[in-house]
Motif scaffolding. Structure first.
Motif, PDB file in Angstrom:
ATOM      1  N   LEU A 102       0.870  -1.173   0.000  1.00 34.50           N
ATOM      2  CA  LEU A 102       0.000   0.000   0.000  1.00 34.50           C
ATOM      3  C   LEU A 102       0.906   1.222   0.000  1.00 34.50           C
ATOM      4  O   LEU A 102       1.965   1.218   0.622  1.00 34.50           O
ATOM      5  CB  LEU A 102      -0.890  -0.007   1.243  1.00 34.50           C
ATOM      6  N   ASN A 103       0.466   2.251  -0.684  1.00 35.57           N
ATOM      7  CA  ASN A 103       1.289   3.452  -0.742  1.00 35.57           C
ATOM      8  C   ASN A 103       1.452   4.021   0.669  1.00 35.57           C
ATOM      9  O   ASN A 103       0.480   4.351   1.327  1.00 35.57           O
ATOM     10  CB  ASN A 103       0.628   4.476  -1.659  1.00 35.57           C
ATOM     11  N   PRO A 104       2.711   4.130   1.136  1.00 35.56           N
ATOM     12  CA  PRO A 104       2.935   4.442   2.553  1.00 35.56           C
ATOM     13  C   PRO A 104       2.495   5.837   2.960  1.00 35.56           C
ATOM     14  O   PRO A 104       2.308   6.081   4.139  1.00 35.56           O
ATOM     15  CB  PRO A 104       4.454   4.278   2.717  1.00 35.56           C
ATOM     16  N   VAL A 105       2.349   6.740   2.019  1.00 41.83           N
ATOM     17  CA  VAL A 105       2.080   8.122   2.432  1.00 41.83           C
ATOM     18  C   VAL A 105       0.668   8.584   2.071  1.00 41.83           C
ATOM     19  O   VAL A 105       0.380   9.770   2.073  1.00 41.83           O
ATOM     20  CB  VAL A 105       3.124   9.098   1.839  1.00 41.83           C
ATOM     21  N   ILE A 106      -0.190   7.637   1.735  1.00 41.86           N
ATOM     22  CA  ILE A 106      -1.577   8.008   1.422  1.00 41.86           C
ATOM     23  C   ILE A 106      -2.496   7.235   2.368  1.00 41.86           C
ATOM     24  O   ILE A 106      -2.333   6.030   2.525  1.00 41.86           O
ATOM     25  CB  ILE A 106      -1.904   7.666  -0.050  1.00 41.86           C
ATOM     26  N   TYR A 154      -2.792   5.779   8.008  1.00 40.77           N
ATOM     27  CA  TYR A 154      -1.808   5.442   6.987  1.00 40.77           C
ATOM     28  C   TYR A 154      -1.432   3.976   7.141  1.00 40.77           C
ATOM     29  O   TYR A 154      -1.532   3.412   8.232  1.00 40.77           O
ATOM     30  CB  TYR A 154      -0.569   6.325   7.146  1.00 40.77           C
ATOM     31  N   TYR A 191       3.540  -0.877  -4.480  1.00 44.26           N
ATOM     32  CA  TYR A 191       2.297  -0.111  -4.572  1.00 44.26           C
ATOM     33  C   TYR A 191       2.035   0.412  -5.983  1.00 44.26           C
ATOM     34  O   TYR A 191       0.909   0.715  -6.335  1.00 44.26           O
ATOM     35  CB  TYR A 191       2.244   1.026  -3.529  1.00 44.26           C
ATOM     36  N   LEU A 242       0.333  -2.388  -7.665  1.00 44.92           N
ATOM     37  CA  LEU A 242      -1.065  -2.393  -7.224  1.00 44.92           C
ATOM     38  C   LEU A 242      -1.850  -1.295  -7.955  1.00 44.92           C
ATOM     39  O   LEU A 242      -2.962  -1.531  -8.431  1.00 44.92           O
ATOM     40  CB  LEU A 242      -1.143  -2.181  -5.711  1.00 44.92           C
ATOM     41  N   ARG A 297       4.231  11.250  -5.796  1.00 49.43           N
ATOM     42  CA  ARG A 297       3.927  11.609  -4.408  1.00 49.43           C
ATOM     43  C   ARG A 297       5.037  11.112  -3.476  1.00 49.43           C
ATOM     44  O   ARG A 297       5.439  11.815  -2.556  1.00 49.43           O
ATOM     45  CB  ARG A 297       2.590  10.978  -4.030  1.00 49.43           C
ATOM     46  N   ASN A 298       5.536   9.925  -3.752  1.00 49.45           N
ATOM     47  CA  ASN A 298       6.605   9.386  -2.910  1.00 49.45           C
ATOM     48  C   ASN A 298       7.954   9.996  -3.239  1.00 49.45           C
ATOM     49  O   ASN A 298       8.821  10.081  -2.378  1.00 49.45           O
ATOM     50  CB  ASN A 298       6.671   7.866  -3.022  1.00 49.45           C
ATOM     51  N   PRO A 348       3.949  11.298   6.459  1.00 47.09           N
ATOM     52  CA  PRO A 348       3.301  11.096   7.753  1.00 47.09           C
ATOM     53  C   PRO A 348       4.090  10.161   8.658  1.00 47.09           C
ATOM     54  O   PRO A 348       3.914  10.183   9.863  1.00 47.09           O
ATOM     55  CB  PRO A 348       1.956  10.492   7.384  1.00 47.09           C
ATOM     56  N   ARG A 349       4.958   9.352   8.081  1.00 43.54           N
ATOM     57  CA  ARG A 349       5.696   8.397   8.903  1.00 43.54           C
ATOM     58  C   ARG A 349       6.648   9.090   9.862  1.00 43.54           C
ATOM     59  O   ARG A 349       7.015   8.566  10.885  1.00 43.54           O
ATOM     60  CB  ARG A 349       6.485   7.434   8.023  1.00 43.54           C
TER      61      ARG A 349
END
Ligand code: SF4
Lengths: 526, 322
Positions: free
Chosen positions: A98-102, A138, B218, B221, B239-240, B316-317
């Protein structure tokens, strides 16, 4: 719904799938099982048309026909229309799937084209027992199980006709796994599902058909129940045996050798204990019999000893009343019975030591008419009383090599070498000191090992073990049983194990039959 | 976040304390160390008093320190003998140009670097990618003042289309719109050469980040989901890639300010902090030098602070890890 015909894929020179043929119909849940590296994920990606994104130089041949359309020939934008709306996939739960930042909610929502998907998503999440408030988290804030649920929600949200599940339950604890299996079953009714997994419990629980993959080949397929209760390909059996399932009682057994697939002949031959010459030369085709498909030159695991309708009466007492059974290659069949139930008589009849009143015995499908040295080369027996089995006048070397002498097939040095080898196989030293010692120098456990070594020196196909450990202390018994298990794994020995001890039977047997009043009945162990 | 506040405040105090300590650690008294041996003789009474009030050399060190802090917060950074002006006022007149030039350059170059990086990385190995990659590699091989000089020669001299120096035409008598357009014209050359210099590092980083991100699960996916190409490219891979991009830009801010102000402003004689610092070095105008450095470090600190807030927003991490 989905028909795969002669599907082959390769990266450069590396062929991964080597001609797969199978079918998934509506309401079918087909499990594709096999160890990692056998091509399960490749198959899933090939169906989705995503293989070329995973690796350069991908070549695909054969057909993947979905509702009459060959997916392998479609262009990317045509595939885009089918992907997810008709065929969706739950990928293996790896890091960053899964996209880690969404936030995950947004990742589900982007599938729905409409702006107002919130209620649909909430419904779906509710069905999965996933708290909606967690959906705004997240991915890194979710547990493995929660992530898996998110991916399932994604896969089923557009109500596709066909869903691919790639290891949907790996990395989950027992409880979350069972929970998830329940959810998958509910969601999958009315759909066609392809479940790629190495988790045999999951496969057995969810699927109705099973395809076994080895080295990019289908080696066996059939209904899940059949395949699991009665595996016919040696690999399938090995796979099931090595899996710690909830119901198996026999000690775990691996498969000889390391996974490594050959392209000459049967892909399994280097690890197969019943391989013959043709296995190394020609690739066996997947052929169907009785609703089961199997790719093996020997039509699956062969019966080594077949006993049919054996009768024996002693002094007007009918001890054996028409006894029939098969001992298959590489399996342990235990005959369980009280003392005096006739189980030793049965063993002696097979060994040709007692004549039956009626019935016949076949060895590798050939009726045995005379018990000559050729027979004993293939069938050996070990007895309960080790001290009686070994002559106290012969030293260890002489005892162990005695069968070779009878067969007169080896020179002296060869015999010593052979003796050293079997002794090391049973975990005994090959030093001169040991070779020239006498039975009374050894302990009970060591003696039993010598007896086993003697039985193995001719490389028999079948070993009949009559209470081989009943005279031993429990700790020694455990070692000897483990040893037998190991030897079976390496040599593919068929074993007829005779005991009165249910505990021992549970640990060593693939199948158990109980003899009572001269009648033999299958006993299901739980 | 609280911990960060504290560290920023500590850093801030270290900087101003250093600024306080350095002239006082030099041989002699700070006033002659800064203004030269014979300064007191030549100066008028007002200026002397001004300087003395700023340094308070007759008081004990501790009270000197607190008086220094107090005057600092009043905006008193010392007095420039060369410009005959208080340093604070001087900085106020140079600062806006630098802020404008740098701000615009950073925003515009980041935008292009990021977009080009994404497009290039996405089309890895295709013609567009190779073209962008090689041309940017070649252009990044030139030192920045060389590029500035090239711009100057080509657009300013050969084409004669744009003013080559300063921020506005002196004594032009422009009014209203004229002033603005004159001002903008002067901005074009320094700004575009600065943009040109700033694009390559951001581009390379974004392209690299894209190359590794498009291999992430991802993305597979996203493809399986049947999302549109641009959605996958910007919404997921891009985005990443934004994360390392912002991190790198934040870390490069100091360098950007130095290249930006010093080289570019010098070449184009653009009246910003760079020119001011350069001139103060030439003229040994220590009060200005000291004040400028204080302000620049302060600026870097503020930028870092906002960058930190930005990181948490885009990754956010990070919040989770703290
Ligand atoms: S018997 Fe031969 S064909 Fe059958 S599985 Fe073993 S090696 Fe393969």
């Amino acid at each position: 719904m989905l028909k795969v015909k002669n599907l082959r894929t390769s990266y450069g020179k590396n062929e991964i799938l080597k001609g797969l043929d199978f079918e998934v119909s509506k309401e079918d849940i087909v499990a594709v099982i096999g160890e990692s590296g056998t091509g399960k994920t490749t198959l899933a990606l090939a169906i989705m048309g995503l293989l070329r994104y995973q690796q350069d130089n991908v070549k695909i041949s054969g057909e993947i026909v979905f509702n009459g359309i060959d997916l392998s020939r479609l262009k990317e934008d045509e595939l885009k229309k089918i992907r997810w709306s008709k065929i969706s996939i739950v990928f293996q739960n790896v890091d960053n799937i899964l996209n880690p930042v969404i936030p995950v909610f947004k990742q589900i929502k982007e599938i729905l084209n409409s702006n107002d998907g919130t209620s649909i998503i909430n419904d779906m999440l509710e069905k999965m027992d996933f708290p909606v408030s967690r959906a705004y988290a997240y991915p890194y804030q979710l547990s493995m199980g929660e992530k898996q649920k998110v991916m399932l929600a994604m896969a089923y949200i557009l109500n596709p006709e066909f869903v691919i599940l790639d290891e949907p339950t790996s990395a989950l604890d027992f409880e979350s796994k069972n929970n998830l299996i329940k959810i998958i079953k509910e969601l999958s009714s009315q759909k066609a599902v392809l479940l790629a997994t190495h988790d045999l419990d999951t496969a057995q629980n969810i699927s109705n058909k099973t395809v076994v993959l080895y080295g990019g080949n289908i080696i066996e397929s059939g209904s899940t129940k059949d395949v699991f209760t009665n595996p016919r390909h040696p690999y399938t059996r090995g796979l099931i045996r090595s899996y710690p399932s909830e119901t198996r009682t026999k000690d775990l057994q691996g498969i000889k050798g390391n996974p490594g697939f050959t392209d000459n002949g049967c892909c399994f031959w280097p690890r197969c204990t019943q391989a013959i010459q043709i296995c190394k030369e020609e690739k066996p085709l997947l052929t169907e019999s009785n609703g089961r498909k199997i790719a093996c030159h020997r039509y699956g695991i062969i019966p080594l000893v077949s006993v049919s309708r054996i009768k024996k009466t002693y002094e007007n007492r009918s001890i054996l009343k028409s006894i029939s059974f098969d001992v298959y290659e590489g399996e342990t069949l235990t005959i369980l019975g009280r003392s005096g139930s006739g189980k030793t008589t049965l063993a002696k009849i097979i060994m040709g030591l007692i004549k039956p009143d009626d019935g016949e015995i076949c060895l590798e499908n050939m009726k045995v008419t005379c018990w000559d040295s050729a027979f004993y080369k293939k069938v050996q027996m070990i007895f309960q009383d080790t001290r009686a089995a070994l002559s106290h006048r012969l030293n260890i070397l002489e005892s162990v090599t005695e069968p070779l002498l009878i067969q007169k097939c080896k020179s002296n040095e060869e015999m010593v070498d052979a003796a050293k080898q079997v002794l090391s196989e049973v975990g005994l030293p090959g030093s001169d000191d040991f070779l020239y010692s006498y039975p009374h120098h050894l302990s009970g456990g060591e003696l039993q090992r010598v007896v086993i070594a003697r039985a193995l020196i001719l490389s028999p196909r079948v070993l009949i073990a009559d209470e081989p450990t009943s005279a031993l202390d429990p700790s020694i018994q455990a070692k000897v049983l483990k040893l037998l298990n190991q030897i079976q794994e390496q040599r593919g020995l068929g074993m007829l194990f005779i005991t009165h001890d249910l505990g021992v039977a549970r640990k060593v047997s693939d199948r158990v039959m109980e003899i009572n009043n001269g009648i033999l009945k299958e006993k299901i162990l739980r | 976040m609280n911990k960060r506040w504290v560290s920023y405040i500590i850093a801030f105090f270290i900087i101003i304390s250093l600024n306080f300590a350095i002239p006082r650690l030099l041989p002699g008294d700070p006033v002659s160390a800064i203004y030269g041996e014979d300064v007191m003789v030549k100066l008028s009474e007002d200026v002397k008093e001004y300087i003395n009030s700023a340094y308070n050399i007759d008081k004990p060190v501790i009270s000197q320190y607190f008086l220094y802090l107090a005057s600092l917060f009043k905006g008193n950074l010392g007095y420039s003998l060369y410009y005959k002006q208080s340093v604070g006022k001087l900085l106020m007149s140079y600062m806006p140009f630098t802020l404008l030039l740098m701000g615009l350059a950073v925003i515009i170059s980041s935008f292009f670097a990021f977009i080009l990086g994404i497009e290039s990385g996405w089309r890895r190995g295709k013609k567009i990618d190779l073209f962008l990659l090689y041309s940017i590699i070649i252009s990044s091989g030139f030192p920045s003042f060389f590029i500035a000089a090239l711009f100057l020669i080509f657009f300013g001299i050969t084409l004669g289309a744009l003013p080559m120096q300063g921020a506005r035409t002196a004594y032009s008598g422009f009014t209203g719109f004229g002033i603005t357009s004159d001002f903008l014209k002067h901005l074009v050359l320094p700004l575009s050469s600065l943009i040109f210099i700033l694009i390559p590092p951001g581009y390379f980083l974004t392209r690299n980040a894209m190359l590794s991100n498009i291999k992430e699960p991802y993305i597979l996916l996203a493809r399986a989901k049947g999302l549109s190409d641009s959605k996958i490219r910007y919404g997921h891979a891009g985005r990443n890639s934004l994360i390392p991009f912002v991190t790198q830009t934040g870390m490069r801010m100091g360098t950007i300010i130095v290249t930006g102000s010093l080289f570019i402003e010098m070449v184009f004689s653009y009246p910003g902090m760079g020119s001011l610092i350069y001139n103060s070095i030439l003229n040994r105008d220590y009060p200005v030098l000291q004040g400028s450095l204080l302000i620049v470090t302060f600026l870097v600190l503020i930028i870092n602070f906002f960058m930190d807030i930005l990181y948490v927003k885009i990754d956010p991490r990070i919040k989770y890890a703290h």
